[in-house]
Design a protein around this motif. Structure first.
Motif, mmCIF file in Angstrom:
data_model
loop_
_atom_site.group_PDB
_atom_site.id
_atom_site.type_symbol
_atom_site.label_atom_id
_atom_site.label_comp_id
_atom_site.label_asym_id
_atom_site.label_seq_id
_atom_site.Cartn_x
_atom_site.Cartn_y
_atom_site.Cartn_z
ATOM 1 N N ALA A 115 0.835 -1.208 0.000
ATOM 2 C CA ALA A 115 0.000 0.000 0.000
ATOM 3 C C ALA A 115 0.863 1.248 0.000
ATOM 4 O O ALA A 115 0.571 2.231 -0.693
ATOM 5 C CB ALA A 115 -0.920 -0.010 1.215
ATOM 6 N N CYS A 116 1.933 1.209 0.755
ATOM 7 C CA CYS A 116 2.851 2.346 0.841
ATOM 8 C C CYS A 116 3.449 2.674 -0.527
ATOM 9 O O CYS A 116 3.641 3.841 -0.865
ATOM 10 C CB CYS A 116 3.954 2.014 1.840
ATOM 11 N N THR A 117 3.742 1.647 -1.292
ATOM 12 C CA THR A 117 4.344 1.872 -2.601
ATOM 13 C C THR A 117 3.401 2.663 -3.508
ATOM 14 O O THR A 117 3.821 3.601 -4.190
ATOM 15 C CB THR A 117 4.713 0.516 -3.234
ATOM 16 N N ALA A 122 1.923 6.178 5.724
ATOM 17 C CA ALA A 122 3.373 6.332 5.861
ATOM 18 C C ALA A 122 3.996 6.830 4.561
ATOM 19 O O ALA A 122 4.876 7.702 4.575
ATOM 20 C CB ALA A 122 4.003 5.003 6.277
ATOM 21 N N GLY A 123 3.533 6.297 3.425
ATOM 22 C CA GLY A 123 4.059 6.746 2.141
ATOM 23 C C GLY A 123 3.780 8.218 1.900
ATOM 24 O O GLY A 123 4.647 8.961 1.417
ATOM 25 N N ILE A 124 2.574 8.635 2.225
ATOM 26 C CA ILE A 124 2.205 10.042 2.021
ATOM 27 C C ILE A 124 3.057 10.957 2.893
ATOM 28 O O ILE A 124 3.654 11.926 2.419
ATOM 29 C CB ILE A 124 0.704 10.238 2.339
ATOM 30 N N ILE A 125 3.117 10.628 4.184
ATOM 31 C CA ILE A 125 3.908 11.444 5.113
ATOM 32 C C ILE A 125 5.356 11.541 4.664
ATOM 33 O O ILE A 125 5.968 12.605 4.673
ATOM 34 C CB ILE A 125 3.858 10.808 6.520
ATOM 35 N N SER A 126 5.885 10.407 4.224
ATOM 36 C CA SER A 126 7.302 10.368 3.885
ATOM 37 C C SER A 126 7.626 11.238 2.675
ATOM 38 O O SER A 126 8.592 12.012 2.696
ATOM 39 C CB SER A 126 7.723 8.918 3.651
ATOM 40 N N VAL A 127 6.807 11.145 1.623
ATOM 41 C CA VAL A 127 7.062 11.996 0.446
ATOM 42 C C VAL A 127 6.907 13.469 0.800
ATOM 43 O O VAL A 127 7.725 14.306 0.408
ATOM 44 C CB VAL A 127 6.134 11.622 -0.730
#
Lengths: 458, 458, 458
Positions: B257-259, B311-316
């Motif tokens: 999902a993160c990807t 997590a993916g959104i926050i990280s980008v």
């Protein structure tokens, strides 16, 4: 750049086809599933599924497999224009050797009613034997044709199986991780071959016998995989239970200690303290080699670290001071420095194994003595005798490796094998279609952008 | 290019030798095989072979090992001229840290009659602790000497063990995949170190603090290995059986999902919709970090995917908008953006873990509650209290990491460590022998062809 | 270089977000832990820990996982300027496909009270289905936008699950390693898609549709990983015990034999005997494809080697002589030559499987017949009927693949998906931020040295 002498159009296909057809015929006649891979036999045994050796050894097998194909293959890509050959010939001779080794080892390790029985343990052993061939490949890297390599592999596998049979079956030597059978054998065999194939004018290819920036990074892929999976290598065929567990752990600590001494020595021996990639790529692995024989024994993490520590030091010193001497005085052109990574650390590992065996006792090993030293446990021999046998095994291995390398080396000198001439060693384009250079990227972008502009404007 | 200030000839060998000799002596005095690696003890226990923890954990250990040496090592090769150092220093400090961590963790996790007992689980824990050091390495990448890194590792491992002891042993916190103990700790420790080591004139090396085409591909090797093996990382030391199984699966879906959210955000935040390699290489991994604490819990695949997605959104967003602010306003020069990959996702993982723990019940976990929340299962505390403890643990971790980073940062400012000057950061040739450029290939071919023509004509 | 037609700023984020949110919602509604991952259910079963399927299959799962993400991803990096897209789009569509496949396969393979139960076996199956999508990706490589690929993946996964359901559940076909369900399906689906998307002016991008030296080495990473782990792929979901063991071993020998025939044919078909990287990178893997159906059967190592040997020959001949014909006459632009690696060897594997099934007997398999051919073992059908069913399954697979590819191909022709124009195919910079060129190294060194000299003199 086509040269009739190195043209493989007939030689390579003929060699591959004949060898593979012989292999297939021999497999058809001689090879059978063992009790754990045969559907009927396995189900007759009424074992539970998890008793199948597959679950004990297959993860280790795959780690060993990665070491053979990625580890050795990429470790040798450090040369600037020999990457295709390093990975590609590694691939070819390994694929051949593991089949041939299945037959040779099966033949010597005991037939069952005229048949060779195979399963995951024989696959690991075949990969081990292949590793030995690849070590020898490292010594002659860049100076041999693929046909020479296939012939070398055929004879080396055979002699490997003979030596292994003498050690493990006749002498009762212990060498689970192959400090002697794999590393010492492969290194000294290869060194003798390269000695016989000595090229006085190899300096004509000198400018290609070195790395470029990215080729060193590709080589590090090989190094790191070898380093990481060495605990699996040394433990792959030890007894189930504590033995596999202990061997993996001993190797892990030996390698860690070796890495620190390697960095220390690499920096210390450079006049300006800079690290040398050749040392890091190779010497940091010596701890795995040196823990090959004693890894399954009660060497203790403490002992393993001492062994690894010494192995790293010896190996860097070898690269720095011994290799140039070997080349100049003894005419041994050892492309990858296998003497420093496999030769000397292998001998060290054999000696450590002999000493550790000599001090083994039921007090230390308890009932586990049967797994590690069965002949000591059943009182056929005492521990010090076992130690002596281990030392003798090293001498036997050196003898067979050197003599075998001598014979095979002279055979490979025959002009029919298509070896490259001195000025085009270390060069892929002799045996491979090599792609052209990339169009410069800015030019590409410019071209595209211009075209787009035209299009958008139109 | 030799500079007395950064010359490692004495400093690096001395540091490596002294550290390794201390390690060997301490291992000799303090370390013993545990019941599963000692030949005598294991055979006294009369277990069947497959009961040995080796078979439950060694495949996971090897996956973790690959993440530490290939994953972290190659992830950091994205810099155009820092690949040797990225892989090579990663290798050095990891080899040191895993030995030192064995001692520190063994000391805090409980001695057995004055001895530290080791086996595959301690090896995994040592690799975990090493991972934390490598996260901090990412923050200071390109700006530190190997001697600085070894000292940082020594202190960080020690503080890691203290923090881990407080959380796991004193507070009874659950953190199998280390969202707090590994990722949050490593990230904020490293960020504080790089804050203290702030270089106002780092823009002198700006042109080297970026990637080239092939360096980005090398970095993708690191990314993909980290991504693939994260399920093994999070499940490596959870309880046998359903726990390992569930943890691996939760992590697998969180990462998937993160990807997708990473690709979406990377394209959305670029003015022309183009994907940014920095995001793909890093943010796509945040799902593994964020599932570190709750992964072993009954988070469900559904919950895991929500966590990974966020997590993916926050990280980008962190890479795009927060990192520049941190650098300009807070003077935190975070080379690899560890705050975005390990810092914020680690905090998210800690919070998710606290919430998931707080809603745990015997109804959901059945008898499995004892494996995941032993203190809730034996009614020492209730689930909401466990949740509170988890939240407090995050605060403790942040406190120790920041304070520890502050102290260690100031220590590393001492001029004796040989840090590079501002204009030669992100450059391998300070500490490594770097090979020359490759001769242009067409030139090589031309040379050879000419020579051949001459030869054939003669 | 920004082109409104290929700008992904809205399309890609929207597609990713919508797809992932749909996935998350469906997982929330439909998906549950199975008995081996659910804490309560597992502990109610009172199994011992090592009965958990995790320990039988997780190591194989991780090997398959590496094949999907590293193997396929890096195999396609051979193009000089499409490495980011090869690895990156492979990553994206695989992360999507494995989630979608969990749902589609779960739906067709049988719900439990309206719920899909998942564990390590469903994870392997999801990865398998993903592999099929990546095969199709190989056929259209360089000519499609990521949004097209995501839509293709969505429909292909769905049709894959339908075909798999018809074969495995309705027809009772055996296809553990997926010669039909994965390779034949993926190849012919992709070939039909690329046929429909035929670009008459693709030669405008011809200069980019080839490799450079280092891109071929990156591709070899993919090749070698696929080759090494194919034994795990074929054995990952076979029955526990002898079945997994035998399947892995059959595949191992098939691949080894295939490698030798590949090298032979590559050299034989080149006018100057030089090896072609395209053949080595691809055809050497055909032995794994061709052993996909019969690998779990009592094919014997002898039979496996014959199959691999033939697969290598067919595959090289396909690359050399058939692919150009397919492109010119049938207008099938097959970038990676998936017809040669997956198409023809898949069909060969299906035929070998049909024949091997037709000669199965209780005499050969003993009680193991229940594991491999349950319907033959319980006398629902006889072996020759099973063989016939296997052959019919190949036809069904081809039919669904071709028809599905046709429909999906036409859908992907819609201009909304942002496909690249003919002159900028095989180019990363359409969809990725691509870094600039590296400053020439000597220049860098010179710059640094000069500055240092200045500094030291001052």
């Amino acid at each position: 750049m086509t040269d009739p002498a190195t043209n493989m159009r007939l030689k390579l296909p003929l060699t591959c086809f004949i060898l593979e057809i012989i292999l297939i015929v021999l497999f058809g006649v001689l090879v059978e599933y063992d009790d754990e891979t045969d559907a009927r036999k396995w189900h007759n045994l009424n074992h539970t599924d998890y008793d199948n050796d597959f679950y004990y050894r297959y993860p280790s097998f795959q780690d060993v497999h990665v070491m053979i194909f990625i580890g050795f293959g990429f470790l040798m890509t450090f040369l600037q224009r020999y990457g295709f050959s390093s990975v590609g010939f590694n691939f070819l001779i390994a694929a051949f050797s593991l089949q041939w080794a299945t037959l040779m080892q099966g033949f010597f390790h005991g037939m069952h009613g005229g048949k060779i029985h195979i399963g995951v343990e024989s696959m690991i052993n075949a990969d081990f034997c292949t590793g030995s061939v690849l070590i020898s490949f490292g010594a002659v890297l860049g100076k041999t044709s693929p046909v020479q390599l296939l012939f070398m592999a055929m004879f080396e596998v055979t002699l490997f199986a003979v030596n292994e049979f003498i050690l493990l079956s006749i002498l009762g030597t212990r060498d689970a991780g192959g400090s002697m059978t794999i590393h010492t054998f492969g290194a000294y065999f290869g060194l003798m071959v390269t000695r016989v194939l000595y090229r006085p004018n190899l300096d004509k290819s000198k400018h290609k016998n070195c790395s470029v920036y990215h080729s060193d990074l590709f080589a590090m892929i090989g190094t790191i995989y070898l380093w990481m999976f060495w605990p699996s290598f040394n433990s792959a065929i030890t007894a189930h239970g504590d033995d596999q567990h202990r061997t993996a752990m001993n190797t892990y600590y030996s390698l860690a200690a070796c890495t620190l001494s390697t960095y220390a020595m690499s920096s210390l021996t450079a006049h300006d303290g800079k690290l040398d990639m050749v040392h890091i790529q190779n010497a940091a692995l010596a701890g795995g080699v040196a823990a090959g024989t004693a890894g399954e024994m009660m060497l203790t993490p403490f002992g393993s670290m001492i062994v690894g520590f010494l192995a790293g030091i010896i190996s860097v010193l070898g690269f720095k001071y011994l290799s140039p001497v070997l080349e100049e005085k003894l005419r041994i052109q050892d492309t990858c420095g296998v003497h420093n990574l496999h030769g000397m650390p292998g001998v060290l590992g054999a000696i450590v194994g002999a000493v550790t065996a000599a001090v083994a006792s039921r007090d230390i090993y308890g009932k586990g003595l049967e797994d590690v030293f069965p002949l000591v446990a059943n009182e056929t021999r005492d521990a010090s005798f076992q130690g002596g046998i281990q030392a003798i095994s090293l001498a036997v291995t050196l003898g067979i490796a050197l003599l075998g390398g001598l014979l095979v080396g002279f055979m490979l000198k025959l002009p029919i094998f298509g070896a490259p001439r001195d000025n085009i060693c270390f060069e892929d384009s002799i045996y491979w279609e090599v792609p052209g250079e990339e169009a410069h990227h800015e030019d590409q972008l410019a071209a595209v952008t211009t075209e787009e502009a035209t299009k958008l404007n139109s």
